[in-house]
Design an enzyme around this catalytic site. Structure first.
Site, PDB file in Angstrom:
ATOM      1  N   GLU A 302       0.813  -1.271  -0.054  1.00  9.99           N
ATOM      2  CA  GLU A 302       0.052   0.049   0.021  1.00  9.99           C
ATOM      3  C   GLU A 302       0.758   1.244  -0.065  1.00  9.99           C
ATOM      4  OE1 GLU A 302      -3.225   0.112  -0.273  1.00  9.99           O
ATOM      5  OE2 GLU A 302      -3.111  -1.868  -0.933  1.00  9.99           O
ATOM      6  N   TRP A 305       2.065   1.825  -3.420  1.00  8.16           N
ATOM      7  CA  TRP A 305       0.626   2.554  -4.396  1.00  8.16           C
ATOM      8  C   TRP A 305       0.880   4.109  -4.081  1.00  8.16           C
ATOM      9  CZ3 TRP A 305      -2.405   1.510  -8.096  1.00  8.16           C
ATOM     10  CH2 TRP A 305      -2.866   0.311  -8.248  1.00  8.16           C
ATOM     11  N   TRP A 334     -20.389  12.423 -19.993  1.00 11.79           N
ATOM     12  CA  TRP A 334     -20.741  12.320 -18.551  1.00 11.79           C
ATOM     13  C   TRP A 334     -22.194  13.194 -18.345  1.00 11.79           C
ATOM     14  CZ3 TRP A 334     -17.544   9.286 -16.154  1.00 11.79           C
ATOM     15  CH2 TRP A 334     -16.088   9.251 -16.495  1.00 11.79           C
ATOM     16  N   ASN A 369     -10.267   3.283   2.710  1.00 10.80           N
ATOM     17  CA  ASN A 369      -9.853   3.103   1.420  1.00 10.80           C
ATOM     18  C   ASN A 369     -10.525   2.301   0.594  1.00 10.80           C
ATOM     19  OD1 ASN A 369      -7.803   3.682  -0.498  1.00 10.80           O
ATOM     20  ND2 ASN A 369      -7.429   1.257  -0.493  1.00 10.80           N
ATOM     21  N   TRP A 387     -15.528  12.166 -13.082  1.00  9.46           N
ATOM     22  CA  TRP A 387     -14.525  11.903 -11.639  1.00  9.46           C
ATOM     23  C   TRP A 387     -13.841  13.226 -11.102  1.00  9.46           C
ATOM     24  CZ3 TRP A 387      -9.591  13.383 -12.588  1.00  9.46           C
ATOM     25  CH2 TRP A 387      -9.114  13.758 -13.814  1.00  9.46           C
ATOM     26  N   TRP A 410      -9.303   8.268  -8.213  1.00 14.11           N
ATOM     27  CA  TRP A 410     -10.173   8.650  -8.880  1.00 14.11           C
ATOM     28  C   TRP A 410     -10.180   8.327 -10.212  1.00 14.11           C
ATOM     29  CZ3 TRP A 410     -15.121   9.589  -7.783  1.00 14.11           C
ATOM     30  CH2 TRP A 410     -15.521  10.070  -6.448  1.00 14.11           C
TER      31      TRP A 410
END
Length: 495
Positions: A302, A305, A334, A369, A387, A410
């Site tokens: 993690e 990331w 969108w 998360n 987004w 996102w």
């Protein structure tokens, strides 16, 4: 004792608000006889970047706590408020001149505007004959030092992780640095209480109670929405997490459990270094990134990331320009239903796990998360909402709002980002709820309207079980909306 390189040094702090294991502070203390610290608030630029009240409150209250710690070491911390980044280079040149500074030290920052600001500072101070040293500190290794075989930045996490572990699996190279020592009595410089700069700006040794239009009171209590500020609080949390990290891989996805580290607000403002985190986890993992503890190994991944997204904004700066990583997804049609977005923000979608997660965000400035992925998928796929709206709302609400991680997460959820997974990945919020909150404990904690529902009904209350005035009906049919989103992306791909 060998003579130091510079008589007087200045450390420019940003999101690195700690004394322990602070590379720039350590380098300055090692190379300078006398030392001062400056923090420059730029509220107009912060607001334009989406920084909300919560993350700025965490930043400034942590700064207040750090100021007291630095003063015990006879290191003054100065505060300056400008409006934008554009004014920073000239202001730092004036500060260096008036404080008779011989060298400036700072830790590197990676989003595009921050890089441009820092380059301008270096160029401006060159004319003042003041060298500038930027150190790698927010990341474990500097962006650009880890690339593909063709010399490009990695676009997908898993190959990045493999390359990182292949290079660093001996566990070395990330040893934390000690806090600076107090300068000897013979080097305790007399620093002024304040100085006046051009444009009626004052460099002061106190932190004001208001910064721009931000709703923060740095001189108030030492908490932000229940989060205790400062590096002492961060290190206590790290120690507590070390006692349960062995079960992290089994429990991290269950939001009702206290299984995650909850260290992200401290890593973001710099009250805790990523190297301290790695040191703890490697210690639990036999000194390797992959080793004896599945829990520690999972948490280290993690942290990678986080590392990956910091590298990404340097290699692919288009993501800093409010653009999708995948250019073809700029054509996604969108939805313009603003009411849907407002209901999502307020936690009134009628989908219990989504509403509970959004209310957790609004009340605590933080979100688990697993739930960040669930609510982002729901907004971008089921509601087909851009987004960027969700990204900005998170920046406004999160106490741990970090541009690189937030943007990366996102875009991953929206299938517009750097990700090998196909566009038809859409989280089913009901399945996620049943799997990771099986008894509905988390939902009940944040959606009291559903407190009386059984564990079977709470994830998707049957029609007629609740009055519409008590809890809304689902905003959409998740099956049909998923199908529609997949069709939209499939047409985009074929076009």
């Amino acid at each position: 004792m060998p003579k130091k390189l510079y008589p007087r040094g200045l450390v420019w702090l940003r999101n690195d608000l700690r004394m322990d294991d602070n590379t720039a502070l350590y380098r300055a203390a090692t190379n300078c006889d006398a030392l001062a610290v400056v923090f420059i608030a730029c509220p107009e630029t912060w607001r334009s970047h989406g920084d909300g009240d919560n993350v700025v409150a965490m930043r400034l209250r942590t700064l207040k706590a750090l100021q007291a710690s630095l003063w015990k070491k006879h290191i003054p911390l100065y505060f300056l408020q400008l409006d934008t980044f554009a004014r920073v280079p000239r202001a730092l040149a004036q500060i260096c001149r008036k404080l008779d500074i011989d060298a400036l030290f700072a830790n590197a920052e990676y989003p595009l505007n921050e890089q441009r600001r820092d380059a301008a500072v270096r160029e401006t101070l060159k004319s003042e004959c003041v060298p500038v040293e930027y150190s790698t500190d927010r990341t474990l290794t500097s962006p650009g030092s880890l690339t593909t075989g063709s010399g490009e930045g990695f676009k997908v996490y898993t190959p990045f992780k493999r390359a990182f572990i292949a290079r660093f699996d001996n566990g070395g190279g990330f040893e934390p640095l000690p806090a600076p020592r107090s300068p000897g009595a013979e080097h305790r410089a007399v620093w002024p209480e304040w100085i006046t700069l051009a444009g009626e700006h004052n460099l002061i040794r106190s932190i004001p109670d208001s910064v721009g239009d931000y709703n923060v009171v740095p001189g108030g209590d030492r908490k932000v929405l229940g989060w205790t500020v400062g590096e002492s609080a961060a290190n206590k949390l790290l120690k507590a997490f070390s006692g349960r990290i062995s079960d992290y891989h089994n429990q991290r996805d269950y939001p009702a459990m206290a299984a995650t580290s909850r260290l992200s607000p401290y890593l973001n403002c710099g009250a805790l270094s990523v190297r301290r985190c790695v040191q703890m986890a490697l210690g639990e993992n036999g000194g390797h990134w992959v080793g004896r503890s599945a829990g520690a190994g999972s948490w280290l991944c993690e942290l990678l990331w986080r590392e990956f997204y910091q590298h990404l904004v340097v290699h692919y700066p288009r993501v800093c320009r409010n653009l999708p990583f995948k250019p073809e997804t700029e054509q996604v049609p969108w939805s313009r239903r603003s009411a849907d977005f407002e209901r999502w923000c307020q936690g009134q979608t009628g989908v219990p796990i989504v509403d509970a997660a959004m209310r957790q965000l609004n009340q605590t400035g933080w979100m688990h998360n697993r739930l960040r992925m669930v609510v982002a998928s729901f907004l971008t796929k089921n509601l087909l909402t851009d987004w960027r709206k969700g990204e900005r709302y998170f920046m406004q609400q999160l106490v741990d709002a970090d541009f690189a991680a937030n943007n990366g997460g996102w875009q991953w959820a929206a299938s517009t980002g750097t990700d090998a997974a196909p566009y038809f990945r859409v989280f089913n919020p009901y399945s996620q709820s049943k799997k990771f909150d099986p008894e509905g404990e988390f939902i009940r904690a944040f959606v009291p309207e559903l407190e009386g529902c059984s564990a079977r009904d709470i994830h998707c209350p049957p029609v007629g079980l609740l009055r519409s005035e008590d809890y809304p009906a689902p905003i959409c049919d998740v099956t049909q909306s998923r199908k529609h989103a997949i069709e939209v992306f499939a047409n985009l791909k074929s076009g």
